[in-house]
Design an enzyme around this catalytic site. Sequence first.
Site, PDB file in Angstrom:
ATOM      1  CB  CYS A 238      -0.956   0.007   1.186  1.00 46.73           C
ATOM      2  SG  CYS A 238      -2.130  -1.351   1.126  1.00 46.73           S
TER       3      CYS A 238
ATOM      4  CG  HIS B 168      -3.141   3.683   1.599  1.00 52.40           C
ATOM      5  ND1 HIS B 168      -3.660   3.157   0.441  1.00 52.40           N
ATOM      6  CD2 HIS B 168      -3.214   2.698   2.532  1.00 52.40           C
ATOM      7  CE1 HIS B 168      -4.014   1.904   0.663  1.00 52.40           C
ATOM      8  NE2 HIS B 168      -3.753   1.602   1.917  1.00 52.40           N
TER       9      HIS B 168
ATOM     10  CG  ASN C 272      -6.695  -0.573   1.010  1.00 56.83           C
ATOM     11  OD1 ASN C 272      -5.936  -0.248   0.100  1.00 56.83           O
ATOM     12  ND2 ASN C 272      -6.254  -0.938   2.199  1.00 56.83           N
TER      13      ASN C 272
HETATM   14  O1  UT7 Z   1      -3.907  -0.769   3.485  1.00 53.96           O
HETATM   15  C1  UT7 Z   1      -3.052  -1.459   4.336  1.00 53.96           C
HETATM   16  C2  UT7 Z   1      -3.275  -1.094   5.733  1.00 53.96           C
HETATM   17  N1  UT7 Z   1      -4.489  -1.679   6.225  1.00 53.96           N
HETATM   18  C3  UT7 Z   1      -5.187  -1.032   7.141  1.00 53.96           C
HETATM   19  O2  UT7 Z   1      -4.835   0.070   7.494  1.00 53.96           O
HETATM   20  C4  UT7 Z   1      -6.371  -1.711   7.763  1.00 53.96           C
HETATM   21  C5  UT7 Z   1      -6.410  -1.386   9.219  1.00 53.96           C
HETATM   22  N2  UT7 Z   1      -7.497  -2.019   9.933  1.00 53.96           N
HETATM   23  C6  UT7 Z   1      -8.808  -1.692   9.777  1.00 53.96           C
HETATM   24  O3  UT7 Z   1      -9.156  -0.892   8.932  1.00 53.96           O
HETATM   25  C7  UT7 Z   1      -9.809  -2.317  10.727  1.00 53.96           C
HETATM   26  O4  UT7 Z   1      -9.136  -2.989  11.741  1.00 53.96           O
HETATM   27  C8  UT7 Z   1     -10.814  -3.272  10.044  1.00 53.96           C
HETATM   28  C9  UT7 Z   1     -11.806  -2.481   9.189  1.00 53.96           C
HETATM   29  C10 UT7 Z   1     -10.067  -4.273   9.202  1.00 53.96           C
HETATM   30  C11 UT7 Z   1     -11.644  -4.016  11.094  1.00 53.96           C
HETATM   31  O5  UT7 Z   1     -12.261  -3.098  11.968  1.00 53.96           O
HETATM   32  P1  UT7 Z   1     -12.184  -3.313  13.551  1.00 53.96           P
HETATM   33  O6  UT7 Z   1     -13.015  -2.272  14.154  1.00 53.96           O
HETATM   34  O7  UT7 Z   1     -10.722  -3.341  13.903  1.00 53.96           O
HETATM   35  O8  UT7 Z   1     -12.879  -4.702  13.729  1.00 53.96           O
HETATM   36  P2  UT7 Z   1     -12.290  -6.041  14.350  1.00 53.96           P
HETATM   37  O9  UT7 Z   1     -11.330  -6.690  13.419  1.00 53.96           O
HETATM   38  O10 UT7 Z   1     -11.815  -5.759  15.739  1.00 53.96           O
HETATM   39  O11 UT7 Z   1     -13.586  -6.913  14.429  1.00 53.96           O
HETATM   40  C12 UT7 Z   1     -14.708  -6.533  15.243  1.00 53.96           C
HETATM   41  C13 UT7 Z   1     -15.825  -7.543  15.036  1.00 53.96           C
HETATM   42  C14 UT7 Z   1     -15.359  -8.982  15.164  1.00 53.96           C
HETATM   43  O12 UT7 Z   1     -16.395  -9.719  15.802  1.00 53.96           O
HETATM   44  P3  UT7 Z   1     -16.267 -10.079  17.375  1.00 53.96           P
HETATM   45  O13 UT7 Z   1     -14.992 -10.868  17.498  1.00 53.96           O
HETATM   46  O14 UT7 Z   1     -16.204  -8.755  18.074  1.00 53.96           O
HETATM   47  O15 UT7 Z   1     -17.500 -10.860  17.616  1.00 53.96           O
HETATM   48  C15 UT7 Z   1     -15.243  -9.445  13.742  1.00 53.96           C
HETATM   49  O16 UT7 Z   1     -15.442 -10.827  13.584  1.00 53.96           O
HETATM   50  O17 UT7 Z   1     -16.365  -7.421  13.719  1.00 53.96           O
HETATM   51  C16 UT7 Z   1     -16.367  -8.694  13.080  1.00 53.96           C
HETATM   52  N3  UT7 Z   1     -16.185  -8.492  11.648  1.00 53.96           N
HETATM   53  C17 UT7 Z   1     -17.201  -8.282  10.810  1.00 53.96           C
HETATM   54  N4  UT7 Z   1     -18.531  -8.204  11.001  1.00 53.96           N
HETATM   55  C18 UT7 Z   1     -19.309  -7.951   9.930  1.00 53.96           C
HETATM   56  C19 UT7 Z   1     -15.012  -8.474  10.960  1.00 53.96           C
HETATM   57  N5  UT7 Z   1     -15.273  -8.254   9.659  1.00 53.96           N
HETATM   58  C20 UT7 Z   1     -16.616  -8.127   9.554  1.00 53.96           C
HETATM   59  C21 UT7 Z   1     -17.486  -7.881   8.462  1.00 53.96           C
HETATM   60  N6  UT7 Z   1     -18.810  -7.797   8.698  1.00 53.96           N
HETATM   61  N7  UT7 Z   1     -17.033  -7.691   7.189  1.00 53.96           N
END
Ligand code: UT7
Length: 325
Positions: A115, A252, A282
Amino acid sequence: MAVNRSVIRGVGAYLPKRVMTNDDMAKIVDTTNDWIVERTGITQRHIAGDDELTSDLGIAAARQALIRAGIDPVDIDLVICATATPDRTFPATAVKIQHGLGITKGAAFDVQAVCSGFVYALTIADSFLKSGQFKRAIVVGAETFSRILDWTDRGTCVLFGDGAGAVVLEAQPQHGTREDRGILSTAIRSDGRYEELLYVDGGPGSTKTVGHLRMNGREVFRHAVQKIYGVIEETLVTTGYAPDEIDLYVPHQANKRILDGIAKKLGVGPEKIMVTLDRHGNTSAASIPLALNQAFEAHRVKEGSLVLMEAMGGGFTWGAVLARW
Ligand code: UT7
């Protein structure tokens, strides 16, 4: 003191026709439009057609940038393509783009910094142009991330999209002051201790397969704002500009919450931040030139504008480039 500066002469972009909305995603994996919008800011992304390769996207973006620059492809002597989704393991996608544009002189090669690839590629092109080794460069960010996604993993497949963007740079003599046009300051960094937080689980030299993207999103998120802020600050300190003197931040596009976090830390308003991830998702190395293109088309950058580009990605790699349009 007279110096060479890499002046941005033109910008272009290409997005595949097919649009995939969050509701389309919800038909494939257990997710909702509300979750994706709330956690990321993304509403849709573009997906390349079966007959479209990363090089095709890159060629289309580069052609538009050349037309806008008013520069004939034969006058380009450097082509750099930032991509993590090359058409083939080799030759470099940049060489295919060079060929597609009808260029047979100079050099073409790919840069792999995921990225952060576009920021890395701009920094490399700037070094060549400043030194006088090359005169005019095309820097392309082109990706077909849809091909390396695990379409059963809702934690990653909802985040990414395909696309390409490009800029044409030309070495021009300037005064050597911060009022110059062109690239004024760059900062790139990497740290391999974080490999396991964001990677592809395959490769020609290990599994002999392409593999799929794997990410610990929460951990990547935790590092993003701080690391990106560090390199932004470095480019600002080098030039003596304050955060609110920047006309437009073109980051980005990974997550709206990351963009908001950086804006808050810089103390700048949302009107200074270019946001396209709602429509593009992204797109990895393509996201900055795609956003730059939208900023240009919306007249949010014009001659004299101070533009700050920044990114962080797998590796980790991260970096920032400050340029006057
Ligand atoms: O470009 C390269 C760099 N990449 C980035 O900068 C990405 C950085 N990270 C992020 O943008 C975020 O961490 C994400 C968007 C990937 C995820 O958001 P989050 O608020 O960190 O969510 P999480 O991974 O902590 O997940 C929270 C909950 C989980 O459920 P439980 O364990 O709390 O029950 C996940 O299983 O959300 C769940 N979850 C989803 N639910 C519905 C994860 N993906 C999804 C989904 N739909 N697509």
